[in-house]
Design an enzyme around this catalytic site. Structure first.
Site, PDB file in Angstrom:
ATOM      1  N   ARG A  53     114.562  13.198  29.455  1.00 26.45           N
ATOM      2  CA  ARG A  53     113.139  13.307  29.752  1.00 26.45           C
ATOM      3  C   ARG A  53     112.992  14.026  31.085  1.00 26.45           C
ATOM      4  O   ARG A  53     113.978  14.328  31.739  1.00 26.45           O
ATOM      5  CB  ARG A  53     112.492  11.908  29.789  1.00 26.45           C
ATOM      6  N   ALA A  55     110.392  17.235  32.749  1.00 31.11           N
ATOM      7  CA  ALA A  55     110.094  18.573  32.235  1.00 31.11           C
ATOM      8  C   ALA A  55     111.284  19.550  32.300  1.00 31.11           C
ATOM      9  O   ALA A  55     111.632  20.175  31.290  1.00 31.11           O
ATOM     10  CB  ALA A  55     108.877  19.135  32.969  1.00 31.11           C
ATOM     11  N   ARG A  90     108.087  17.378  22.071  1.00 29.91           N
ATOM     12  CA  ARG A  90     107.164  16.775  23.047  1.00 29.91           C
ATOM     13  C   ARG A  90     106.200  17.883  23.473  1.00 29.91           C
ATOM     14  O   ARG A  90     106.635  18.947  23.889  1.00 29.91           O
ATOM     15  CB  ARG A  90     107.913  16.214  24.269  1.00 29.91           C
ATOM     16  N   ASP A 244     104.489  18.399  34.784  1.00 23.81           N
ATOM     17  CA  ASP A 244     104.959  18.855  33.468  1.00 23.81           C
ATOM     18  C   ASP A 244     104.339  20.184  33.101  1.00 23.81           C
ATOM     19  O   ASP A 244     104.836  20.890  32.231  1.00 23.81           O
ATOM     20  CB  ASP A 244     104.650  17.799  32.408  1.00 23.81           C
ATOM     21  N   ASN A 254     100.671  15.776  35.092  1.00 25.39           N
ATOM     22  CA  ASN A 254     101.877  14.980  35.359  1.00 25.39           C
ATOM     23  C   ASN A 254     101.692  13.595  34.749  1.00 25.39           C
ATOM     24  O   ASN A 254     100.665  13.293  34.136  1.00 25.39           O
ATOM     25  CB  ASN A 254     102.118  14.907  36.875  1.00 25.39           C
TER      26      ASN A 254
HETATM   27  O1  MRU Z   1     107.450  11.225  30.209  1.00 26.08           O
HETATM   28  P1  MRU Z   1     108.462  11.724  31.196  1.00 26.08           P
HETATM   29  O2  MRU Z   1     109.305  10.639  31.763  1.00 26.08           O
HETATM   30  O3  MRU Z   1     109.268  12.877  30.634  1.00 26.08           O
HETATM   31  O4  MRU Z   1     107.586  12.299  32.378  1.00 26.08           O
HETATM   32  C1  MRU Z   1     108.199  12.878  33.500  1.00 26.08           C
HETATM   33  C2  MRU Z   1     107.234  13.277  34.538  1.00 26.08           C
HETATM   34  O5  MRU Z   1     106.059  13.078  34.405  1.00 26.08           O
HETATM   35  C3  MRU Z   1     107.743  14.018  35.718  1.00 26.08           C
HETATM   36  O6  MRU Z   1     106.931  13.775  36.826  1.00 26.08           O
HETATM   37  C4  MRU Z   1     107.731  15.506  35.376  1.00 26.08           C
HETATM   38  O7  MRU Z   1     108.497  15.795  34.253  1.00 26.08           O
HETATM   39  C5  MRU Z   1     108.086  16.433  36.458  1.00 26.08           C
HETATM   40  S1  MRU Z   1     109.484  16.144  37.449  1.00 26.08           S
HETATM   41  C6  MRU Z   1     110.875  16.392  36.670  1.00 26.08           C
END
Ligand code: MRU
Length: 365
Positions: A53, A55, A90, A244, A254
Site C-alpha cells: 500500500r 501510492a 485501487r 495519493d 490523501n
Molecule cells: O490506503 P493507503 O494505506 O494506501 O494510503 C496511504 C496514504 O494515504 C499515504 O499517505 C499516501 O499513499 C502517500 S505517502 C506514501
C-alpha cells in the site's frame, strides 16, 4: 531501512526472476513476513488487500505486475487487458496509472518476444528511481525542519504531526513525509512525531509507530481527533503528510482525515506541507474535490477493528452492533488554499498551478 539490523526494501526482485518479494503489511506490527508475488493476479490481489500500500509502492508493484502479465502473454490484447485489470485494483493513487503508462509506452511497438524483458527492466528502473527521488525529497523537506529548529533557538525537538503511513514501506525505501522525518533525525535535528492512529485501518497506529520505533525516532501515538487540540495548545510545529494524488492546481488527495487536520492547522497557523514525488501529480485533473475518484472500502473496516490476541493470532473484533450501516471513504481532498506548500524531489512549491509549473516547467503547454 533496517529491520532487526537487516536492510530491507518494501519490494525487490532477485536477479532476473520474473517475480518479486514484498513485505506483507497486513501482518505488521505483529509479524514481519515477506510474500512472493509471481503472477499479475497475485500482484492485483496484493494491491487490493493492502499487502502492499502507499501510492509510490502501489505504482512500482503495478509495474512489476504488468511485466509478469507480459511474461505470461505478451499479445497486444493482454498488453491492454492487463493494464486495465491492474489499473482497477485501487482507483485513487495516480502513481499506479503513472507507472502502468510508462511500462506500456516502453513495450509499445516491440516484438512480443521482447516485451516482458523490457517491461521488467522498466519496472526495475522505476524501483531505483523511487529510492533516489525519495532521498532527494527527504533532504528538501529536512531543510524546512531545520529552519523551524533554528527559529526555536535549537531548543527542544521539532514536533511534527503526521497522518497515515508515509514511510519506507509505503514506497520502495525512505518514504515521503516520513522520509523527511528520517532525514532530519539522521542529520541530528531533534524531532518528535505525533502519529495519528488513522482510523479505520490504523496505518498510523500499526505501521508508522513500528517504522519510527525501528529507526529510533521519538514519537507519540494519538487518537485521530486529538490533533486539533494539540495544535490549539502549541504542541505541533509542523504537519507533514503524503498524497495519493495532487492536482495540477495543488489540491492534495490523501488518507481520509487529512482535510480535517489541514483545517485545524490553518485555524492555528501551523504550517501544513504535503510531501510527494512528481509521479503523484495528476496533470489531467484540476479540481480535486470534484474530479478525483475516492475509493470506497468495505464497511467492516469501520464496524470492526483488527488486533492481536494473547496467542498471537490476528483477530478482527466487532465495534458496532450487528447490521450497522457504515460508510468508508478511504481518502479525502485538501484544497490547495489550506496547504503551506508541496515538498517534491525538485524543491518546495506553493500549492498552486504556478508553483507546480515552476518546478515542472515541461508540463506547461
Ligand atoms: O490506503 P493507503 O494505506 O494506501 O494510503 C496511504 C496514504 O494515504 C499515504 O499517505 C499516501 O499513499 C502517500 S505517502 C506514501
Amino acid at each position: 531501512m533496517k529491520v532487526d539490523g537487516v536492510a530491507y526494501r518494501s519490494i525487490w526482485r532477485d536477479g532476473n526472476e520474473s517475480a518479486v518479494t514484498v513485505v506483507d503489511q497486513t501482518l505488521l506490527p505483529h509479524r514481519f513476513e515477506t510474500l512472493r508475488i509471481e503472477t499479475v493476479t497475485e500482484a492485483i490481489d496484493a494491491i487490493k488487500r493492502m499487502v502492499v500500500r502507499g501510492a509510490p509502492l502501489i505504482g512500482v508493484t503495478g509495474a512489476y505486475g504488468y511485466a509478469m502479465a507480459l511474461a505470461a502473454d505478451a499479445s497486444d490484447s493482454n498488453v491492454a487487458g492487463a493494464y486495465d485489470a491492474l489499473y482497477a485494483a485501487r482507483p485513487t493513487a495516480v502513481n499506479l496509472r503513472w507507472a502502468l503508462d510508462i511500462v506500456r509506452a516502453a513495450v509499445a511497438g516491440l516484438p512480443e518476444a521482447e516485451r516482458a524483458v523490457v517491461a521488467f527492466a522498466t519496472a526495475d528502473r522505476l524501483h531505483a528511481e523511487d529510492i533516489r527521488t525519495n532521498g532527494t525529497m527527504a533532504a528538501n523537506g529536512a531543510a524546512l525542519i531545520r529552519e523551524i529548529w533554528e527559529a526555536k533557538g535549537r531548543s527542544g525537538p521539532v514536533n511534527i504531526l503526521t497522518h497515515c503511513n508515509t514511510g519506507w514501506i509505503a514506497c520502495v525505501d525512505w518514504g515521503t513525509a516520513l522520509g523527511v522525518v528520517y532525514s532530519a533525525h539522521d542529520a541530528g535535528i531533534p524531532v518528535h512525531v505525533f502519529v495519528d492512529e488513522t482510523r479505520p485501518r490504523n496505518q498510523g497506529a500499526s505501521l508508522t509507530t513500528w517504522e519510527l520505533g525501528s529507526h529510533g525516532v521519538p514519537h507519540t501515538l494519538i487518537a485521530d481527533n486529538a490533533g486539533g487540540h494539540l495544535m490549539q495548545h502549541g504542541a505541533v510545529d509542523i504537519c507533514l503528510v503524503g498524497a495519493d494524488r495532487v492536482t495540477a492546481s495543488g489540491d492534495a488527495c490523501n488518507k481520509i482525515g487529512t482535510y480535517l487536520k489541514a483545517l485545524a492547522a490553518h485555524d492555528n497557523h501551523v504550517p501544513f506541507y504535503v510531501v510527494m514525488p512528481g509521479s503523484t501529480i495528476d496533470w489531467r485533473v484540476d479540481d480535486g474535490v470534484k474530479e478525483i475518484e475516492i475509493e470506497e472500502r468495505a464497511s467492516d473496516e469501520v464496524t470492526h477493528i483488527s488486533g492481536i490476541s494473547g496467542d498471537g493470532t490476528i483477530v478482527k473484533v466487532r465495534l458496532a452492533p450487528k447490521g450497522t450501516k457504515a460508510a468508508n471513504p478511504a481518502f479525502d481532498v485538501t484544497p490547495a488554499r489550506l496547504l503551506t506548500g508541496l515538498v517534491t524531489e525538485r524543491g518546495v512549491a506553493k500549492a498552486s498551478r504556478e508553483g507546480l509549473l515552476g518546478l515542472y516547467p515541461e508540463r506547461a503547454s
